[in-house]
Design a protein around this motif. Sequence first.
Motif, PDB file in Angstrom:
ATOM      1  N   SER A 146     -59.554 -38.171 -82.318  1.00 29.53           N
ATOM      2  CA  SER A 146     -59.868 -37.413 -80.915  1.00 29.53           C
ATOM      3  C   SER A 146     -59.292 -36.757 -81.028  1.00 29.53           C
ATOM      4  CB  SER A 146     -60.164 -38.998 -80.142  1.00 29.53           C
ATOM      5  OG  SER A 146     -59.121 -39.563 -79.841  1.00 29.53           O
ATOM      6  N   ASN A 148     -57.406 -35.021 -78.411  1.00 27.50           N
ATOM      7  CA  ASN A 148     -56.671 -34.951 -77.535  1.00 27.50           C
ATOM      8  C   ASN A 148     -55.364 -35.053 -77.905  1.00 27.50           C
ATOM      9  OD1 ASN A 148     -57.531 -38.071 -78.630  1.00 27.50           O
ATOM     10  ND2 ASN A 148     -56.025 -38.479 -76.741  1.00 27.50           N
ATOM     11  N   SER A 154     -59.336 -39.526 -74.853  1.00 24.52           N
ATOM     12  CA  SER A 154     -60.282 -39.459 -75.345  1.00 24.52           C
ATOM     13  C   SER A 154     -61.481 -38.011 -75.306  1.00 24.52           C
ATOM     14  CB  SER A 154     -61.365 -40.131 -76.292  1.00 24.52           C
ATOM     15  OG  SER A 154     -60.225 -40.740 -77.188  1.00 24.52           O
TER      16      SER A 154
END
Length: 342
Positions: A146, A148, A154
């Motif tokens: 993800s 992030n 996420s």
Amino acid sequence: MNTQLIYLNPEQMNETELQKAVKILQEDQCIAIPTETVYGLAANALSELAIKRIFEAKGRPSDNPLIVHVSNMSMLKRCIHQDLSSRIMAIIDAFWPGPLTLVFKKSKLIPNEVSAHLETVGIRWPNHPIALALIETSGFPLAAPSANVSGRPSPTKAEHVLHDLSGKIAGIIMAEQSAVGVESTVLDVSGDDFRILRKGGVSLESLQHIDPAITYDDALAHPELTPKSPGQKYKHYAPSKPMLALSGNIESLVHHLKTMDLSQILLISTDEIINHLDVPYHLSLGSYHDHDLAMNRLFDCLRVSETLPVESIIITGFEDSGLGATLNDRISKASSQKLTII
Ligand code: AMP
Ligand code: MG
């Protein structure tokens, strides 16, 4: 680092813009891409340098393996060292492309950095035209956790990626909100017992519909056991303010919330509950019965909660079956306190 913003419309992909993204991947750099689950931070899964850059940009612990994204069966076969039994093929036929990661015994092609030195590799065939076009055009599988910074929710929108990773990665593909909104379900098919290692966008019940022998891994129900999915042991995102997770049926939740002073509290809940209360700060996850919509909204609500002038947060859960179990899992991980109302 200058982060290139690349605008792509999945229905009509501009070839020049697509090639800009492919060039970034061919240069072993990272680019955030939309997938149907959440935005992924993609790089060449076969390049150690590219993989190192993913871990650096996210601040991800090196013992947390990455999911490898493929776009066809021959690419899958090159990544694994395992026969595709009829049992596995039935699962692939039912759920790929889609929000299901399968854990296989890995082939030598997969660098140890991707699999965090495990003998296995998690592989997914995503259901998003931009992700698929990038894999097909670059010609190699993409590792994509993800997009992030580790410890943040996420990202489900390009603006979330911009907030977390602008200046830290070579590019971001600016596209629409992710349709599913939570990460993939991780299913281990590397041995004889097929076990779910992480709850996600495909429910236990729908997997059992194809293969009744599939169950959750013991560690999902017993936090004291060591999880087989290394990512499960890390602390997940929790808002900076205290967040209380309430579970129960709609009537009991409404009844309990009516007894509380909610004037300084943000309520993240469903329409059926919010509509019965007089509460100044609230964010709706949609209907209590619409798990798809709630998954789609959850991570965005958590990010928005940080911007509101409240002292604490209350979030309500869902019936613990189907994708409600995935919602409850993410809610529980983000909460500092949990209470069941009966
Ligand atoms: P993310 O990329 O942030 O969605 O996280 C990927 C998840 O899949 C993490 O929880 C990983 O620990 C898990 N995972 C990836 N590869 C494997 C593997 N080979 N065995 C077990 N879990 C895996
Ligand atoms: Mg993640």
